[in-house]
Scaffold this motif. Structure first.
Motif, PDB file in Angstrom:
ATOM      1  N   ASN A   1       0.808  -1.221   0.000  1.00  0.00           N
ATOM      2  CA  ASN A   1       0.000   0.000   0.000  1.00  0.00           C
ATOM      3  C   ASN A   1       0.839   1.268   0.000  1.00  0.00           C
ATOM      4  OD1 ASN A   1      -2.505  -1.384   0.128  1.00  0.00           O
ATOM      5  ND2 ASN A   1      -2.162  -1.732   2.297  1.00  0.00           N
ATOM      6  N   VAL A   2       1.932   1.254   0.756  1.00  0.00           N
ATOM      7  CA  VAL A   2       2.771   2.435   0.928  1.00  0.00           C
ATOM      8  C   VAL A   2       4.233   2.009   0.878  1.00  0.00           C
ATOM      9  CG1 VAL A   2       3.430   4.264   2.560  1.00  0.00           C
ATOM     10  CG2 VAL A   2       1.037   3.576   2.370  1.00  0.00           C
ATOM     11  N   PHE A   3       5.079   2.856   0.280  1.00  0.00           N
ATOM     12  CA  PHE A   3       6.514   2.639   0.381  1.00  0.00           C
ATOM     13  C   PHE A   3       7.173   3.959   0.762  1.00  0.00           C
ATOM     14  CE2 PHE A   3       6.197   3.932  -4.058  1.00  0.00           C
ATOM     15  CZ  PHE A   3       7.327   4.705  -4.262  1.00  0.00           C
ATOM     16  N   THR A   4       8.406   3.871   1.232  1.00  0.00           N
ATOM     17  CA  THR A   4       9.166   5.031   1.675  1.00  0.00           C
ATOM     18  C   THR A   4      10.348   5.247   0.740  1.00  0.00           C
ATOM     19  OG1 THR A   4       8.557   4.639   3.974  1.00  0.00           O
ATOM     20  CG2 THR A   4      10.514   5.985   3.600  1.00  0.00           C
ATOM     21  N   VAL A   5      10.608   6.505   0.379  1.00  0.00           N
ATOM     22  CA  VAL A   5      11.839   6.865  -0.334  1.00  0.00           C
ATOM     23  C   VAL A   5      12.749   7.551   0.669  1.00  0.00           C
ATOM     24  CG1 VAL A   5      10.816   7.035  -2.627  1.00  0.00           C
ATOM     25  CG2 VAL A   5      10.864   9.047  -1.175  1.00  0.00           C
ATOM     26  N   ASN A   6      14.044   7.302   0.545  1.00  0.00           N
ATOM     27  CA  ASN A   6      14.997   7.856   1.495  1.00  0.00           C
ATOM     28  C   ASN A   6      16.296   8.199   0.781  1.00  0.00           C
ATOM     29  OD1 ASN A   6      15.727   8.419   4.327  1.00  0.00           O
ATOM     30  ND2 ASN A   6      17.276   6.863   3.913  1.00  0.00           N
ATOM     31  N   SER A   7      16.846   9.351   1.082  1.00  0.00           N
ATOM     32  CA  SER A   7      18.128   9.776   0.523  1.00  0.00           C
ATOM     33  C   SER A   7      19.057  10.167   1.662  1.00  0.00           C
ATOM     34  CB  SER A   7      17.943  10.971  -0.409  1.00  0.00           C
ATOM     35  OG  SER A   7      19.206  11.500  -0.780  1.00  0.00           O
ATOM     36  N   THR A   8      20.284   9.688   1.612  1.00  0.00           N
ATOM     37  CA  THR A   8      21.273  10.065   2.622  1.00  0.00           C
ATOM     38  C   THR A   8      22.187  11.177   2.114  1.00  0.00           C
ATOM     39  OG1 THR A   8      22.778   8.328   1.887  1.00  0.00           O
ATOM     40  CG2 THR A   8      21.266   7.787   3.692  1.00  0.00           C
ATOM     41  N   LEU A   9      21.994  11.622   0.865  1.00  0.00           N
ATOM     42  CA  LEU A   9      22.877  12.639   0.291  1.00  0.00           C
ATOM     43  C   LEU A   9      22.209  13.974   0.021  1.00  0.00           C
ATOM     44  CD1 LEU A   9      24.950  10.648  -2.343  1.00  0.00           C
ATOM     45  CD2 LEU A   9      25.695  11.483  -0.132  1.00  0.00           C
ATOM     46  N   ASP A  10      21.013  13.954  -0.526  1.00  0.00           N
ATOM     47  CA  ASP A  10      20.402  15.184  -1.002  1.00  0.00           C
ATOM     48  C   ASP A  10      18.890  15.111  -0.861  1.00  0.00           C
ATOM     49  OD1 ASP A  10      20.320  17.719  -2.082  1.00  0.00           O
ATOM     50  OD2 ASP A  10      21.366  17.177  -3.929  1.00  0.00           O
ATOM     51  N   ILE A  11      18.249  16.246  -0.885  1.00  0.00           N
ATOM     52  CA  ILE A  11      16.791  16.310  -0.811  1.00  0.00           C
ATOM     53  C   ILE A  11      16.185  15.740  -2.089  1.00  0.00           C
ATOM     54  CG2 ILE A  11      14.841  17.930  -0.852  1.00  0.00           C
ATOM     55  CD1 ILE A  11      16.434  19.711   1.030  1.00  0.00           C
ATOM     56  N   ILE A  12      15.164  14.910  -1.940  1.00  0.00           N
ATOM     57  CA  ILE A  12      14.406  14.421  -3.087  1.00  0.00           C
ATOM     58  C   ILE A  12      13.318  15.459  -3.346  1.00  0.00           C
ATOM     59  CG2 ILE A  12      12.940  12.583  -3.998  1.00  0.00           C
ATOM     60  CD1 ILE A  12      14.367  10.708  -1.947  1.00  0.00           C
ATOM     61  N   ARG A  13      13.385  16.121  -4.485  1.00  0.00           N
ATOM     62  CA  ARG A  13      12.407  17.177  -4.806  1.00  0.00           C
ATOM     63  C   ARG A  13      11.036  16.577  -5.134  1.00  0.00           C
ATOM     64  NH1 ARG A  13      14.367  21.976  -3.283  1.00  0.00           N
ATOM     65  NH2 ARG A  13      16.409  22.373  -4.129  1.00  0.00           N
ATOM     66  N   GLU A  14      11.045  15.644  -6.072  1.00  0.00           N
ATOM     67  CA  GLU A  14       9.785  15.015  -6.456  1.00  0.00           C
ATOM     68  C   GLU A  14      10.063  13.641  -7.032  1.00  0.00           C
ATOM     69  OE1 GLU A  14       7.826  17.474  -9.410  1.00  0.00           O
ATOM     70  OE2 GLU A  14       8.673  16.262 -10.997  1.00  0.00           O
ATOM     71  N   LEU A  15       9.016  12.859  -7.128  1.00  0.00           N
ATOM     72  CA  LEU A  15       9.156  11.550  -7.761  1.00  0.00           C
ATOM     73  C   LEU A  15       7.985  11.331  -8.701  1.00  0.00           C
ATOM     74  CD1 LEU A  15       7.022   9.321  -6.436  1.00  0.00           C
ATOM     75  CD2 LEU A  15       8.625   9.446  -4.566  1.00  0.00           C
ATOM     76  N   THR A  16       8.263  10.540  -9.713  1.00  0.00           N
ATOM     77  CA  THR A  16       7.243  10.142 -10.677  1.00  0.00           C
ATOM     78  C   THR A  16       7.320   8.639 -10.824  1.00  0.00           C
ATOM     79  OG1 THR A  16       7.541  12.227 -11.853  1.00  0.00           O
ATOM     80  CG2 THR A  16       6.346  10.488 -13.012  1.00  0.00           C
ATOM     81  N   ILE A  17       6.162   7.985 -10.806  1.00  0.00           N
ATOM     82  CA  ILE A  17       6.108   6.535 -10.998  1.00  0.00           C
ATOM     83  C   ILE A  17       5.586   6.272 -12.400  1.00  0.00           C
ATOM     84  CG2 ILE A  17       5.094   4.356 -10.226  1.00  0.00           C
ATOM     85  CD1 ILE A  17       4.912   5.550  -7.430  1.00  0.00           C
ATOM     86  N   TYR A  18       6.330   5.434 -13.133  1.00  0.00           N
ATOM     87  CA  TYR A  18       5.970   5.064 -14.503  1.00  0.00           C
ATOM     88  C   TYR A  18       5.606   3.593 -14.549  1.00  0.00           C
ATOM     89  CZ  TYR A  18       8.207   9.449 -15.746  1.00  0.00           C
ATOM     90  OH  TYR A  18       8.531  10.773 -15.839  1.00  0.00           O
ATOM     91  N   ASP A  19       4.596   3.255 -15.370  1.00  0.00           N
ATOM     92  CA  ASP A  19       4.253   1.848 -15.555  1.00  0.00           C
ATOM     93  C   ASP A  19       5.198   1.227 -16.580  1.00  0.00           C
ATOM     94  OD1 ASP A  19       3.318   2.569 -18.106  1.00  0.00           O
ATOM     95  OD2 ASP A  19       1.201   2.346 -17.574  1.00  0.00           O
ATOM     96  N   ASN A  20       4.984  -0.040 -16.862  1.00  0.00           N
ATOM     97  CA  ASN A  20       5.856  -0.774 -17.788  1.00  0.00           C
ATOM     98  C   ASN A  20       5.797  -0.238 -19.216  1.00  0.00           C
ATOM     99  OD1 ASN A  20       7.697  -2.691 -17.107  1.00  0.00           O
ATOM    100  ND2 ASN A  20       6.367  -4.444 -17.456  1.00  0.00           N
ATOM    101  N   ASN A  21       4.774   0.552 -19.536  1.00  0.00           N
ATOM    102  CA  ASN A  21       4.648   1.147 -20.872  1.00  0.00           C
ATOM    103  C   ASN A  21       5.203   2.558 -20.934  1.00  0.00           C
ATOM    104  OD1 ASN A  21       3.288  -1.099 -22.080  1.00  0.00           O
ATOM    105  ND2 ASN A  21       1.465  -0.508 -20.920  1.00  0.00           N
ATOM    106  N   GLY A  22       5.799   3.030 -19.840  1.00  0.00           N
ATOM    107  CA  GLY A  22       6.394   4.355 -19.818  1.00  0.00           C
ATOM    108  C   GLY A  22       5.433   5.486 -19.522  1.00  0.00           C
ATOM    109  N   ARG A  23       4.208   5.160 -19.133  1.00  0.00           N
ATOM    110  CA  ARG A  23       3.223   6.191 -18.789  1.00  0.00           C
ATOM    111  C   ARG A  23       3.381   6.605 -17.332  1.00  0.00           C
ATOM    112  NH1 ARG A  23      -0.902   2.586 -21.686  1.00  0.00           N
ATOM    113  NH2 ARG A  23      -0.691   1.506 -19.724  1.00  0.00           N
ATOM    114  N   ALA A  24       3.385   7.904 -17.076  1.00  0.00           N
ATOM    115  CA  ALA A  24       3.424   8.400 -15.703  1.00  0.00           C
ATOM    116  C   ALA A  24       2.069   8.112 -15.049  1.00  0.00           C
ATOM    117  CB  ALA A  24       3.716   9.888 -15.686  1.00  0.00           C
ATOM    118  N   VAL A  25       2.092   7.381 -13.937  1.00  0.00           N
ATOM    119  CA  VAL A  25       0.844   7.003 -13.270  1.00  0.00           C
ATOM    120  C   VAL A  25       0.674   7.691 -11.918  1.00  0.00           C
ATOM    121  CG1 VAL A  25       0.616   4.792 -14.453  1.00  0.00           C
ATOM    122  CG2 VAL A  25       1.891   4.911 -12.300  1.00  0.00           C
TER     123      VAL A  25
END
Length: 93
Positions: A29-53
């Motif tokens: 249901n939920v996952f966490t993103v984590n960076s030890t170096l820099d701020i993550i500005r934004e994220l985009t999730i793409y499906d297997n066909n390359g569409r942003a979902v």
């Protein structure tokens, strides 16, 4: 022979990849993103066909992402920091 991928800024992308993580993977249901170096500005999730979902602002070193509305399968999570982009594979169950 060792292959080191370096982007235009001279950053070793393999090194950067080690410092940005997402967990749990596979995610239900939920996952966490984590960076030890820099701020993550934004994220985009793409499906297997390359569409942003899904697109989400993070603007922090870590954040949670709700994927309960995604169909189970393989996705690619593109995380943008101020200077770099890292893409990781995510499995949604």
């Amino acid at each position: 022979i060792t292959l080191v991928v370096v982007d235009g800024s001279g950053v070793d992308m393999h090194y950067l990849d080690k410092h940005i993580s997402l967990f749990p993977n596979p995610a239900d249901n939920v996952f966490t993103v984590n960076s030890t170096l820099d701020i993550i500005r934004e994220l985009t999730i793409y499906d297997n066909n390359g569409r942003a979902v899904l697109r989400q602002s993070v603007n922090d070193y870590s954040g949670q992402v709700n994927v309960e509305n995604l169909t189970p399968g393989i996705y690619f999570v593109r995380m943008m920091t101020p200077d770099n982009i890292v893409t990781k594979k995510l499995i949604v169950r």
